[in-house]
Design an enzyme around this catalytic site. Structure first.
Site, short mmCIF file in Angstrom:
data_model
loop_
_atom_site.label_atom_id
_atom_site.label_comp_id
_atom_site.label_asym_id
_atom_site.label_seq_id
_atom_site.Cartn_x
_atom_site.Cartn_y
_atom_site.Cartn_z
N THR A 34 0.82 -1.22 0.00
CA THR A 34 0.00 0.00 0.00
C THR A 34 0.85 1.27 0.00
N GLY A 35 2.18 1.14 0.08
CA GLY A 35 3.06 2.30 0.11
C GLY A 35 3.42 2.78 -1.30
N ASP A 90 0.99 -8.46 9.19
CA ASP A 90 1.76 -7.38 9.80
C ASP A 90 3.17 -7.91 10.06
N GLN A 108 8.21 1.22 8.84
CA GLN A 108 7.91 2.56 9.35
C GLN A 108 9.00 3.40 8.69
N SER A 109 8.66 4.10 7.62
CA SER A 109 9.69 4.62 6.72
C SER A 109 10.01 6.10 6.94
N THR A 155 18.62 1.25 2.58
CA THR A 155 18.48 2.70 2.33
C THR A 155 19.78 3.46 2.46
N GLU A 213 20.02 6.13 3.93
CA GLU A 213 20.08 6.69 5.30
C GLU A 213 21.08 5.92 6.15
N TYR A 223 15.49 4.87 12.71
CA TYR A 223 15.13 4.29 11.41
C TYR A 223 16.36 3.67 10.74
N LYS A 229 17.48 -0.27 9.96
CA LYS A 229 17.73 -0.70 8.58
C LYS A 229 19.13 -1.31 8.43
N HIS A 276 13.75 8.25 -3.57
CA HIS A 276 13.00 8.22 -4.83
C HIS A 276 11.56 8.62 -4.56
P1 NAP Z 1 5.92 4.06 2.43
O1 NAP Z 1 5.17 4.75 1.35
O2 NAP Z 1 5.95 4.64 3.80
O3 NAP Z 1 5.30 2.57 2.53
C1 NAP Z 1 5.60 1.73 3.63
C2 NAP Z 1 4.71 0.51 3.54
O4 NAP Z 1 4.98 -0.34 4.68
C3 NAP Z 1 3.20 0.81 3.58
O5 NAP Z 1 2.53 -0.09 2.74
C4 NAP Z 1 2.86 0.53 5.04
O6 NAP Z 1 1.51 0.18 5.24
C5 NAP Z 1 3.75 -0.69 5.27
N1 NAP Z 1 3.93 -1.00 6.69
C6 NAP Z 1 4.36 -0.17 7.68
N2 NAP Z 1 4.38 -0.83 8.87
C7 NAP Z 1 3.98 -2.11 8.60
C8 NAP Z 1 3.79 -3.26 9.41
N3 NAP Z 1 4.01 -3.23 10.72
N4 NAP Z 1 3.37 -4.40 8.81
C9 NAP Z 1 3.11 -4.42 7.47
N5 NAP Z 1 3.25 -3.36 6.67
C10 NAP Z 1 3.69 -2.21 7.22
O7 NAP Z 1 7.43 3.81 2.01
P2 NAP Z 1 8.07 3.74 0.54
O8 NAP Z 1 8.59 5.07 0.18
O9 NAP Z 1 7.14 3.03 -0.38
O10 NAP Z 1 9.35 2.84 0.82
C11 NAP Z 1 9.30 1.42 0.68
C12 NAP Z 1 10.48 0.80 1.44
O11 NAP Z 1 11.70 1.29 0.91
C13 NAP Z 1 10.50 1.13 2.93
O12 NAP Z 1 11.04 -0.01 3.59
C14 NAP Z 1 11.48 2.29 3.03
O13 NAP Z 1 12.06 2.32 4.31
C15 NAP Z 1 12.47 1.91 1.95
N6 NAP Z 1 13.17 3.01 1.28
C16 NAP Z 1 12.46 4.01 0.69
C17 NAP Z 1 13.14 5.01 0.00
C18 NAP Z 1 12.40 6.13 -0.68
O14 NAP Z 1 13.04 7.13 -1.01
N7 NAP Z 1 11.10 6.01 -0.93
C19 NAP Z 1 14.54 4.96 -0.10
C20 NAP Z 1 15.22 3.91 0.51
C21 NAP Z 1 14.53 2.93 1.18
P3 NAP Z 1 0.38 1.31 5.51
O15 NAP Z 1 -0.02 1.81 4.14
O16 NAP Z 1 -0.68 0.53 6.20
O17 NAP Z 1 1.01 2.39 6.34
N1 GDD Z 2 9.95 15.34 5.88
C1 GDD Z 2 10.46 16.58 5.88
N2 GDD Z 2 9.63 17.64 6.14
N3 GDD Z 2 11.78 16.76 5.63
C2 GDD Z 2 12.26 18.02 5.59
C3 GDD Z 2 11.45 19.14 5.83
C4 GDD Z 2 10.07 18.93 6.13
O1 GDD Z 2 9.31 19.86 6.36
N4 GDD Z 2 12.21 20.25 5.71
C5 GDD Z 2 13.45 19.85 5.42
N5 GDD Z 2 13.50 18.50 5.36
C6 GDD Z 2 14.71 17.70 5.10
C7 GDD Z 2 14.92 16.56 6.09
O2 GDD Z 2 15.50 17.05 7.30
C8 GDD Z 2 15.87 15.67 5.29
O3 GDD Z 2 17.19 16.11 5.42
C9 GDD Z 2 15.42 15.90 3.83
O4 GDD Z 2 14.58 17.07 3.84
C10 GDD Z 2 14.62 14.74 3.25
O5 GDD Z 2 13.60 14.38 4.18
P1 GDD Z 2 12.45 13.34 3.80
O6 GDD Z 2 11.77 13.74 2.56
O7 GDD Z 2 11.62 13.13 5.03
O8 GDD Z 2 13.26 12.03 3.42
P2 GDD Z 2 14.50 11.30 4.15
O9 GDD Z 2 15.69 11.52 3.29
O10 GDD Z 2 14.59 11.65 5.57
O11 GDD Z 2 14.04 9.78 4.10
C11 GDD Z 2 13.51 9.22 2.88
O12 GDD Z 2 14.55 8.74 2.08
C12 GDD Z 2 15.31 7.69 2.68
C13 GDD Z 2 16.40 7.28 1.67
O13 GDD Z 2 17.53 8.07 1.87
C14 GDD Z 2 12.52 8.13 3.30
O14 GDD Z 2 11.85 7.67 2.16
C15 GDD Z 2 13.26 6.96 3.95
O15 GDD Z 2 12.34 5.88 4.14
C16 GDD Z 2 14.38 6.52 2.98
O16 GDD Z 2 15.10 5.45 3.56
#
Ligand code: NAP
Ligand code: GDD
Length: 348
Positions: free
Chosen positions: A12-13, A64, A89-90, A133, A135, A157, A161, A187
């Site tokens: 669902t994410g 879950d 919990q992302s 990630t 991070e 977080y 990871k 992304h």
């Molecule tokens: P997201 O939109 O926050 O989606 C997270 C998903 O995990 C949602 O479907 C959420 O369900 C589910 N979830 C959370 N807690 C759960 C639990 N206890 N049991 C089962 N499902 C659970 O994140 P995303 O951006 O798609 O990212 C996908 C994955 O890639 C994550 O692991 C994230 O940490 C990692 N990642 C993301 C990025 C990025 O930039 N997007 C980069 C690096 C790594 P609900 O819809 O119910 O909340």
């Molecule tokens: N969320 C958020 N909100 N971030 C902010 C804001 C704000 O109002 N203002 C500045 N930022 C800065 C954060 O402090 C961080 O340095 C940067 O913007 C990106 O924040 P996010 O978009 O929340 O993403 P993230 O980089 O912390 O984490 C995302 O990317 C990771 C990969 O590097 C998430 O998708 C993680 O799940 C993922 O692992």
């Protein structure tokens, strides 16, 4: 030929949406793990219905990551060839507020999944992908970051990871699992969660375009990230699992931009040319033409410990399976702003 079966946790994410759509278009039978919520209408799942109408096959299961019995049941029901563990919990900032829960899902949840695969005797037939990630690099010791750059996590977080990453490697080495970590840099896309900075900005740009005069409150404007499009990244995830052995790969664009630059690009789509005035907490993003304040700083968005800059080197993935991002930063930002504008026009 038998269709390949994939199980996606976190369907669902954002990434769950793009990956499910990609796998369905490749002819996979897709199973998704979803949590029970009081509100049943996931927009992202609804948006998958177009692909389904074209003959795809999608089955959803309640489960879950903190409930291993539910994972065992879903594995028994789906018998997947490939598992993509996207559930987490992302949100980095939220992880400071919920460190134990974040660890339970993002670290222990992966152990639950790996052990379920092992105990059910599925390790021979099932390949696993873990959503690692950028991070994890935290205050990185060198730039750009690659598969060999040490991890220095800066949040609950990221620490969780890092554990998940290492336990995947351990199951690969100890039990011969085909287990891969995709070390993904940020992304985004129109399906991005609304509290991540990219989507927060594109939503605000769209709202202002439609007449909203609210000031967008952001945190650290100087943070810089390597931002790509989620639709490109999910292709790399699938390609990793088609390799003869499990391994770890960075996926990144190799270009970093600051939060300021992201905001400039988003507001440019709506015809606003941002200029920056003041410093620190008093910094403002203003419309160069009218002088109106568009962006201000709210320290509540600062993190207890920040990752200031990340930039990735994806040459290993390029060499191994030809992965390269295709969608440019400007195209992605434009798509997000236009999509948010269209959605707001439909549902004011
Ligand atoms: P997201 O939109 O926050 O989606 C997270 C998903 O995990 C949602 O479907 C959420 O369900 C589910 N979830 C959370 N807690 C759960 C639990 N206890 N049991 C089962 N499902 C659970 O994140 P995303 O951006 O798609 O990212 C996908 C994955 O890639 C994550 O692991 C994230 O940490 C990692 N990642 C993301 C990025 C990025 O930039 N997007 C980069 C690096 C790594 P609900 O819809 O119910 O909340
Ligand atoms: N969320 C958020 N909100 N971030 C902010 C804001 C704000 O109002 N203002 C500045 N930022 C800065 C954060 O402090 C961080 O340095 C940067 O913007 C990106 O924040 P996010 O978009 O929340 O993403 P993230 O980089 O912390 O984490 C995302 O990317 C990771 C990969 O590097 C998430 O998708 C993680 O799940 C993922 O692992």
């Amino acid at each position: 030929m038998r269709r390949r079966v994939a199980l996606i946790t976190g369907i669902t994410g954002q990434d769950g949406f793009y990956l499910a759509r990609h796998l369905l278009s490749e002819g996979y039978q897709v199973h998704g793990l979803r949590r029970r919520t009081s509100f049943n209408g996931s927009d992202r799942l609804q948006n998958l219905s177009d692909t389904l109408n074209e003959g795809g096959s999608l089955t959803l299961h309640h489960g879950d990551m903190t409930d291993q019995a539910s994972l065992i049941r879903v594995l028994q029901e789906s018998k997947p060839d490939e598992i993509y563990n996207l559930a987490a919990q992302s949100h980095v900032q939220v992880s400071f507020e919920k460190p134990a829960y974040t660890t339970a899902v993002n670290a222990l949840g992966v152990v639950h999944l790996l052990e379920a695969v092992r105990l059910l005797g599925l390790a021979e037939q099932t390949r696993l992908y873990q959503a690692s990630t950028s991070e994890m690099y935290g205050v990185a010791e060198s730039s750009p970051q690659s598969e060999t750059t040490p991890f220095r996590p800066r949040s609950p977080y990221a620490a969780a990871k890092v554990f998940a990453h290492h336990i995947m490697v351990n199951y690969r080495e100890a039990y011969g699992f085909h287990a891969s970590n995709g070390i993904c840099f940020n992304h985004e896309g129109p399906e991005r969660g609304e509290t991540f900075v990219s989507r927060k900005i594109t939503l605000a740009a769209a709202a202002r375009r439609l007449g909203d005069k609210s000031v967008l409150m952001l945190g650290n404007l100087s943070a810089s990230r390597d931002w790509g499009h989620a639709a490109d990244f999910v292709v790399g995830m699938q390609q990793m699992l088609q390799q003869p052995h499990g391994d770890d790969y960075v996926l990144a664009t190799g270009v970093a931009r600051s939060v300021r630059q992201f905001a400039e690009a988003a507001f440019r789509v709506t015809g606003i040319d941002l200029a920056w005035e003041g410093e620190g907490l008093d910094e403002r993003g203003v419309d160069r033409k009218s002088g109106a304040v568009i962006i201000a700083v709210d320290p509540r968005h600062f993190r207890p410990s920040e990752v200031q800059a990340l930039i990735g080197d994806a040459s290993k993935a390029k060499e191994a399976f030809g992965w390269e991002p295709r969608i440019s930063f400007e195209e992605m930002v434009r798509e997000m702003v236009e999509s948010d504008t269209a959605r707001m026009r439909k549902e004011p």
